[in-house]
Design a protein around this motif. Structure first.
Motif, PDB file in Angstrom:
ATOM      1  N   THR A  76       0.826  -1.201   0.000  1.00  0.00           N
ATOM      2  CA  THR A  76       0.000   0.000   0.000  1.00  0.00           C
ATOM      3  C   THR A  76       0.864   1.256   0.000  1.00  0.00           C
ATOM      4  N   THR A  77       0.478   2.226  -0.812  1.00  0.00           N
ATOM      5  CA  THR A  77       1.142   3.524  -0.802  1.00  0.00           C
ATOM      6  C   THR A  77       0.307   4.460   0.057  1.00  0.00           C
ATOM      7  N   THR A  78       0.902   4.953   1.139  1.00  0.00           N
ATOM      8  CA  THR A  78       0.196   5.868   2.023  1.00  0.00           C
ATOM      9  C   THR A  78       0.760   7.276   1.846  1.00  0.00           C
ATOM     10  N   VAL A  79      -0.009   8.263   2.278  1.00  0.00           N
ATOM     11  CA  VAL A  79       0.447   9.657   2.250  1.00  0.00           C
ATOM     12  C   VAL A  79       0.737  10.052   3.693  1.00  0.00           C
ATOM     13  N   VAL A  80       1.928  10.595   3.917  1.00  0.00           N
ATOM     14  CA  VAL A  80       2.374  10.919   5.266  1.00  0.00           C
ATOM     15  C   VAL A  80       2.871  12.363   5.351  1.00  0.00           C
ATOM     16  N   ALA A  81       2.932  12.858   6.584  1.00  0.00           N
ATOM     17  CA  ALA A  81       3.492  14.175   6.869  1.00  0.00           C
ATOM     18  C   ALA A  81       4.788  13.960   7.638  1.00  0.00           C
ATOM     19  N   MET A  82       5.836  14.667   7.213  1.00  0.00           N
ATOM     20  CA  MET A  82       7.160  14.536   7.810  1.00  0.00           C
ATOM     21  C   MET A  82       7.575  15.857   8.454  1.00  0.00           C
ATOM     22  N   HIS A  83       8.200  15.765   9.628  1.00  0.00           N
ATOM     23  CA  HIS A  83       8.719  16.938  10.334  1.00  0.00           C
ATOM     24  C   HIS A  83      10.209  16.733  10.538  1.00  0.00           C
ATOM     25  N   ASP A  84      11.023  17.565   9.934  1.00  0.00           N
ATOM     26  CA  ASP A  84      12.485  17.449  10.015  1.00  0.00           C
ATOM     27  C   ASP A  84      12.959  16.045   9.660  1.00  0.00           C
ATOM     28  N   GLY A  85      12.363  15.461   8.621  1.00  0.00           N
ATOM     29  CA  GLY A  85      12.772  14.155   8.137  1.00  0.00           C
ATOM     30  C   GLY A  85      12.216  12.975   8.914  1.00  0.00           C
ATOM     31  N   GLU A  86      11.390  13.232   9.918  1.00  0.00           N
ATOM     32  CA  GLU A  86      10.808  12.158  10.716  1.00  0.00           C
ATOM     33  C   GLU A  86       9.305  12.084  10.474  1.00  0.00           C
ATOM     34  N   LEU A  87       8.777  10.867  10.509  1.00  0.00           N
ATOM     35  CA  LEU A  87       7.357  10.647  10.300  1.00  0.00           C
ATOM     36  C   LEU A  87       6.556  11.250  11.448  1.00  0.00           C
ATOM     37  N   ALA A  88       5.677  12.213  11.116  1.00  0.00           N
ATOM     38  CA  ALA A  88       4.809  12.822  12.125  1.00  0.00           C
ATOM     39  C   ALA A  88       3.480  12.079  12.212  1.00  0.00           C
ATOM     40  N   GLY A  89       2.986  11.594  11.062  1.00  0.00           N
ATOM     41  CA  GLY A  89       1.717  10.873  11.029  1.00  0.00           C
ATOM     42  C   GLY A  89       1.219  10.768   9.601  1.00  0.00           C
ATOM     43  N   GLY A  90       0.139  10.062   9.445  1.00  0.00           N
ATOM     44  CA  GLY A  90      -0.438   9.868   8.128  1.00  0.00           C
ATOM     45  C   GLY A  90      -1.479  10.925   7.802  1.00  0.00           C
ATOM     46  N   ILE A  91      -1.764  11.039   6.509  1.00  0.00           N
ATOM     47  CA  ILE A  91      -2.825  11.938   6.040  1.00  0.00           C
ATOM     48  C   ILE A  91      -4.007  11.053   5.652  1.00  0.00           C
ATOM     49  N   ALA A  92      -5.122  11.242   6.329  1.00  0.00           N
ATOM     50  CA  ALA A  92      -6.330  10.475   6.030  1.00  0.00           C
ATOM     51  C   ALA A  92      -7.436  11.445   5.637  1.00  0.00           C
ATOM     52  N   SER A  93      -8.070  11.176   4.521  1.00  0.00           N
ATOM     53  CA  SER A  93      -9.124  12.052   4.007  1.00  0.00           C
ATOM     54  C   SER A  93      -9.834  11.310   2.881  1.00  0.00           C
ATOM     55  N   PRO A  94     -11.088  11.653   2.620  1.00  0.00           N
ATOM     56  CA  PRO A  94     -11.746  11.086   1.449  1.00  0.00           C
ATOM     57  C   PRO A  94     -11.022  11.446   0.150  1.00  0.00           C
ATOM     58  N   ASP A  95     -10.209  12.511   0.170  1.00  0.00           N
ATOM     59  CA  ASP A  95      -9.493  12.972  -1.020  1.00  0.00           C
ATOM     60  C   ASP A  95      -8.065  12.435  -1.106  1.00  0.00           C
ATOM     61  N   VAL A  96      -7.701  11.483  -0.246  1.00  0.00           N
ATOM     62  CA  VAL A  96      -6.309  11.028  -0.212  1.00  0.00           C
ATOM     63  C   VAL A  96      -5.906  10.326  -1.511  1.00  0.00           C
ATOM     64  N   GLN A  97      -6.832   9.662  -2.191  1.00  0.00           N
ATOM     65  CA  GLN A  97      -6.483   9.017  -3.462  1.00  0.00           C
ATOM     66  C   GLN A  97      -6.074  10.070  -4.495  1.00  0.00           C
ATOM     67  N   LYS A  98      -6.825  11.164  -4.579  1.00  0.00           N
ATOM     68  CA  LYS A  98      -6.475  12.252  -5.496  1.00  0.00           C
ATOM     69  C   LYS A  98      -5.131  12.856  -5.104  1.00  0.00           C
ATOM     70  N   LEU A  99      -4.911  13.039  -3.806  1.00  0.00           N
ATOM     71  CA  LEU A  99      -3.642  13.578  -3.320  1.00  0.00           C
ATOM     72  C   LEU A  99      -2.490  12.662  -3.725  1.00  0.00           C
ATOM     73  N   ARG A 100      -2.660  11.371  -3.555  1.00  0.00           N
ATOM     74  CA  ARG A 100      -1.629  10.398  -3.928  1.00  0.00           C
ATOM     75  C   ARG A 100      -1.324  10.478  -5.418  1.00  0.00           C
ATOM     76  N   GLU A 101      -2.365  10.577  -6.243  1.00  0.00           N
ATOM     77  CA  GLU A 101      -2.186  10.692  -7.695  1.00  0.00           C
ATOM     78  C   GLU A 101      -1.435  11.973  -8.060  1.00  0.00           C
ATOM     79  N   CYS A 102      -1.795  13.073  -7.410  1.00  0.00           N
ATOM     80  CA  CYS A 102      -1.137  14.356  -7.702  1.00  0.00           C
ATOM     81  C   CYS A 102       0.337  14.323  -7.315  1.00  0.00           C
ATOM     82  N   ILE A 103       0.655  13.700  -6.177  1.00  0.00           N
ATOM     83  CA  ILE A 103       2.051  13.572  -5.770  1.00  0.00           C
ATOM     84  C   ILE A 103       2.800  12.730  -6.789  1.00  0.00           C
ATOM     85  N   ALA A 104       2.195  11.639  -7.230  1.00  0.00           N
ATOM     86  CA  ALA A 104       2.828  10.776  -8.237  1.00  0.00           C
ATOM     87  C   ALA A 104       3.055  11.531  -9.540  1.00  0.00           C
TER      88      ALA A 104
END
Length: 108
Positions: free
Chosen positions: A56-84
């Motif tokens: 699975t490809t997840t979308v995450v938020a990073m703070h100073d190179g460290e994982l802060a947490g994941g991004i969860a939203s009904p729009d996360v698939q669109k976000l993943r596509e845009c990042i790709a």
């Protein structure tokens, strides 16, 4: 009767680039990492990127190179596509309470 068939309406997402540039998601970080979250302040900008977790490809938020947490939203698939497709996003911290972090994800 003549018309202008060459124009389309200005509502909605008509092209990948414009829809990705205008995508904004407000959400809480999913599974926030306490050790990282304690160093985050309102107004901080977190890097948004994809991360492969198993198959699975997840979308995450990073703070100073460290994982802060994941991004969860009904729009996360669109976000993943845009990042790709090459759009860069930032998650601006707009709230923090009892270890929960609220962010606004938008294109850089």
């Amino acid at each position: 009767m003549s018309g202008s068939s060459g124009s389309s309406g200005g509502i909605g997402f008509s092209s990948g680039a414009s829809s990705c540039d205008s995508l904004v998601i407000t959400t809480q970080l999913n599974s926030p990492k306490p050790a990282v979250v304690e160093r985050i302040d309102v107004g901080d900008e977190l890097d948004v990127r994809t991360m492969q977790v198993g198959s699975t490809t997840t979308v995450v938020a990073m703070h100073d190179g460290e994982l802060a947490g994941g991004i969860a939203s009904p729009d996360v698939q669109k976000l993943r596509e845009c990042i790709a497709d090459g759009t860069n996003y930032v998650a601006t911290v707009i709230g923090k309470s009892d270890g929960q972090v609220t962010v606004r994800v938008s294109a850089r």
